[in-house]
Structure formats: structure tokens, C-alpha cells
Enzyme design. Structure first.
Site, PDB file in Angstrom:
ATOM      1  N   TYR A 112       0.941  -1.191   0.117  1.00  0.00           N
ATOM      2  CA  TYR A 112       0.043   0.014  -0.005  1.00  0.00           C
ATOM      3  C   TYR A 112       0.859   1.062  -0.056  1.00  0.00           C
ATOM      4  O   TYR A 112       1.808   1.274   0.890  1.00  0.00           O
ATOM      5  CB  TYR A 112      -0.914   0.207   1.330  1.00  0.00           C
ATOM      6  CG  TYR A 112      -1.781   1.067   1.507  1.00  0.00           C
ATOM      7  CD1 TYR A 112      -3.110   1.205   0.872  1.00  0.00           C
ATOM      8  CD2 TYR A 112      -1.252   2.459   1.782  1.00  0.00           C
ATOM      9  CE1 TYR A 112      -3.810   2.549   1.089  1.00  0.00           C
ATOM     10  CE2 TYR A 112      -1.978   3.559   2.049  1.00  0.00           C
ATOM     11  CZ  TYR A 112      -3.414   3.504   1.493  1.00  0.00           C
ATOM     12  OH  TYR A 112      -4.078   4.811   1.561  1.00  0.00           O
ATOM     13  N   GLU A 200      -3.569   7.494  -4.262  1.00  0.00           N
ATOM     14  CA  GLU A 200      -3.294   6.225  -3.300  1.00  0.00           C
ATOM     15  C   GLU A 200      -3.055   5.171  -4.381  1.00  0.00           C
ATOM     16  O   GLU A 200      -3.620   4.995  -5.597  1.00  0.00           O
ATOM     17  CB  GLU A 200      -4.587   6.002  -2.839  1.00  0.00           C
ATOM     18  CG  GLU A 200      -4.585   4.449  -1.797  1.00  0.00           C
ATOM     19  CD  GLU A 200      -5.970   4.062  -1.284  1.00  0.00           C
ATOM     20  OE1 GLU A 200      -6.089   4.437   0.004  1.00  0.00           O
ATOM     21  OE2 GLU A 200      -6.506   3.505  -2.034  1.00  0.00           O
TER      22      GLU A 200
END
Ligand code: ADP
Ligand code: MG
Length: 398
Positions: A112, A200
Site C-alpha cells: 500500500y 493512493e
């Protein structure tokens, strides 16, 4: 402002971040064709992904790996024909109008990586985790130590050594370490250049080693971007990515009339001037044990027509069982609100209880206008102050 994954991945690609090739389509037949061309170019696996402004698609069954154009057609037919429900959507789910058909990559590890604003620290922040993928919310909730947070310098942004440290902490070494460092630096630079509030990549994938890339390779297989609305005026090309079909129609309609409107779950419609007063109106309704159906700030300078439109929006919501008007007239003149109430009573009609609390500029004139219309608006009650108003409206809808 949110954008779709297919738009976000293009921004990443433009910034030099590797993404698997893919195309946006709007029909199952086009999904089949897009898959055919990926298989034709030597791809072994294809992924079909719903394009909606919400995550959790993988777990909801709206990200599907397929082995043939026919399977791509089937996956696309399913996604376009069913609403997607995930923890990030409203309970009734979202209609899927667009799909991304992309080459699927082999996955060794999922990370992530994001840049966002850390409000508590008042700085932009790099967030990274070695445990990326569809379980990231669970990881963040149960093991916060598995999440790396690196504050960005307010002027210099993300420093190369910080990005490298973060990539090391993810467990990367060799060429993939260099690549992931580069991805983070480009992400931080893009975040700043585009006035984003979130960029993101989840997951950022490490692909297994091959003859050509023995140490493996880094690829961004999902992308999410949110932008600061107040900065859109200086990013025309970003503003053009706006997709009105993903927005709440009533909120869009309100915005066209210069009204800030946010639909909520309760049953008391609120019409207020000023965001702060709107927040406290919602608070006092909650304090009295009821809940607001919306946030609506008509602002300081709304015209009578805009205010009438505000009533129309509130009254067209079937959840609304009562309306509370709370105006503190500064720049906004109370008589304008009073005229709009009388106008709305004629053109839209109040079928639910209405409580009005007016104070400030031209309030006497406003009271006179409402008093004169009293017989035509029998469900209207005047409140002496905000507590009285909240009390009256909560009792009226109970
Ligand atoms: P969401 O975050 O909405 O669930 P993602 O795009 O992250 O959607 O997809 C969910 C999962 O599907 C990813 O974590 C990854 O394992 C897999 N996936 C998505 N895109 C690809 C791709 N191009 N190649 C291989 N796997 C993929
Ligand atoms: Mg994802």
C-alpha cells in the site's frame, strides 16, 4: 473531487509510474474486444474492473480475472447489470456504467502506498504498508504498527532518502527498491503539482522475477485520486475529468444554484444560512433526539429563486417529515427567506410541518410577510429561538 481509476492510472502513467496497459469501456461487447486485443498482444490473463467512485470492489466481486474474451464479456455483463455494494457504497449500492479492461499482472507481493494530508500533524504524509491489498482497512484497524507514516517537508516535499527508507521498510531490495523509491517520489511530486488531497496506489505490486527482470518489477495495479475542489480552478484538465453521473443528483442540482447541499439519513429537512449555523442546527436537532435529512447552506447572498429552489430540493426528498428553517440574517435578509417560503408554499406546497426561526436583518418585515401568509401555510410554526425551534420540529415529526 473524485475521479475514476481509469483516469487516475493515466495521471500516474503521465508521471512516469508503471501501470499495466488497459482501456475504459462502457459495454460488454467492447469489454470483449478490449480483452481480445490484450490477449492478441500476448497477455495471458486480463482483469475486468468496475469503475465507480468507491473502493472495496475486489471483495464485492467487481474486479474479475478472466482467461478469455468470452469470460471478459460475461464478467462485464454481470458488472454492468448489477449494482455494486461494498462498505464504501450506500446500502443500495452504485450503478456501474464504465469498466476498465486491463492486462493482469503476476503478483508476488502487494504493498500500500499513498500520499495524503495528515490533519492531526498538519502536513502532507506518505503512508505505506507491506500488507497492501484488499485487507488494508483491517490491517490499519487491528495493527496500526504495520502502517508506515512519513511526514513530508512543507516546502521540499518527500526527500529521496525518506522514500528509500520507506521502500526498505517494505522489505524491498535491489532493482525493485530503486523502482518503488522512484514511484513514491513521483507520487509525492504529482500530489503537489495537481493539488491532490489523496493519491493512493493499493496495491503497488511486486511482480515475480523473469528472465528479463530477474529481481522482479514494480507495477501500480490500482489507483485512486482525490483533488482539492478549491484548487480546481488552476487545473482545468483535472476539472474536466469530473463525472456528474457518479454524484448525488440533488447535490449537483443544488450546486448549480450556488447552494451547498449534502443529503443525510434523517427526516428533518434543514434550510440554513452559513455553514457554521447549519452545523449547529444539525447538532441541536440531534441533541433533541431527532436527525437531520440534509445539510443545506443557502449562503449569504442567495437570490429568492435560489432559496425557493432549496425548498424544492428539500421537499422532493421523501424522507423529509418536517422542515426547519433557521436563518440568522446578516448579509442574507430575512424578508427574502420569508418571500421564498411563501413562494415555495404556492409552487411546491408544504405537506409536512414547517418551523421557522428568523433573526437579524429585516426580521420585522419577514415576520409581517409570514403573518400575512399564515392562513395559506397552516402547517407553519414560528419559533422564538433555536432551542424552541428544535423542540417544535422534533415534536412535530415524532
Ligand atoms: P479495490 O481496491 O476496489 O478492491 P483493486 O483494483 O485493488 O480494487 O483490485 C482488487 C485486487 O484485485 C487487487 O488487490 C489485486 O490483487 C487484484 N488486481 C487488480 N488489478 C489487477 C491486475 N491488473 N492484475 C492482477 N491483479 C489485479
Ligand atoms: Mg485497491
Amino acid at each position: 473531487m473524485k475521479i475514476h481509476e481509469f483516469q487516475a492510472r493515466q495521471l500516474l502513467a503521465d508521471a512516469g509510474i508503471p501501470v499495466p496497459p488497459g482501456t475504459m469501456v462502457t459495454s460488454a461487447a467492447d469489454a470483449r474486444r478490449a480483452a481480445e486485443s490484450i490477449f492478441g498482444a500476448g497477455g495471458r490473463l486480463v482483469v475486468v474492473k468496475a469503475q465507480v467512485h468507491a473502493g472495496g470492489r475486489g471483495k464485492a466481486g467487481f474486479v474479475k480475472l478472466v482467461k478469455s474474451p468470452e469470460e471478459a464479456f460475461e464478467a462485464a455483463t454481470f458488472m454492468l447489470g448489477n449494482r455494486m455494494v461494498s462498505p464504501q457504497t450506500p446500502p443500495e449500492g452504485l450503478e456501474v456504467r464504465r469498466l476498465l479492461v486491463a492486462e493482469a499482472v503476476d503478483i508476488e507481493r502487494e504493498f500500500y502506498v499513498a500520499i495524503t494530508v495528515d490533519r492531526a500533524r498538519r502536513t502532507n504524509t506518505l503512508i505505506a504498508s507491506a500488507e497492501g491489498g484488499v485487507e488494508i482497512e483491517h490491517v490499519a484497524a487491528t495493527r496500526p504498527d504495520a502502517i508506515i507514516r512519513v511526514p513530508l517537508h512543507p516546502v521540499d516535499g518527500l526527500a529521496p532518502f525518506q522514500a528509500r527508507d520507506a521502500a526498505m521498510a517494505l522489505g524491498l531490495r535491489g532493482k525493485p527498491l530503486v523502482q518503488a523509491t522512484d514511484v513514491m517520489l513521483r507520487l509525492a511530486a504529482t500530489f503537489r503539482k495537481l493539488d491532490a488531497s489523496l493519491l493512493e496506489i493499493n496495491p503497488l505490486v511486486l511482480m515475480p522475477g523473469t528472465a528479463e527482470h530477474p529481481q522482479g518489477r514494480i507495477s501500480a495495479v490500482d489507483a485512486k485520486c482525490t483533488f482539492d475542489d478549491n484548487a480546481l480552478f488552476r487545473h482545468k484538465s483535472i476539472a474536466e475529468l469530473f463525472d456528474p453521473s457518479e454524484e448525488n443528483p440533488a447535490e449537483l442540482h443544488a450546486a448549480e444554484h450556488g447552494l451547498s447541499y449534502v443529503a443525510l439519513d434523517g427526516n428533518i429537512g434543514c434550510l440554513v444560512n452559513g455553514a457554521g449555523l447549519a452545523m449547529s442546527t444539525m447538532d441541536i436537532i440531534s441533541l433533541h433526539g431527532a436527525s437531520p435529512a440534509n445539510f443545506l447552506d443557502v449562503g449569504g447572498s442567495a437570490s429568492e429563486e435560489a432559496v425557493a429552489e432549496a425548498f424544492r430540493i428539500i421537499l422532493s426528498d421523501s424522507k423529509v417529515k418536517g422542515v426547519l428553517v433557521n436563518i440568522f440574517g446578516g448579509i442574507m435578509q430575512c424578508d427574502r427567506i420569508a418571500r421564498a417560503i411563501v413562494g415555495a408554499a404556492e409552487t411546491v406546497g408544504f405537506k409536512v410541518p414547517l418551523v421557522v426561526r428568523l433573526e437579524g436583518t429585516n426580521v420585522d418585515e419577514a415576520r409581517r410577510i409570514l403573518e400575512a401568509a399564515r392562513e395559506r401555510i397552516p402547517m407553519m410554526q414560528a419559533a422564538t429561538d433555536l432551542t424552541d425551534a428544535a423542540d417544535r420540529i422534533t415534536r412535530a415529526v415524532a
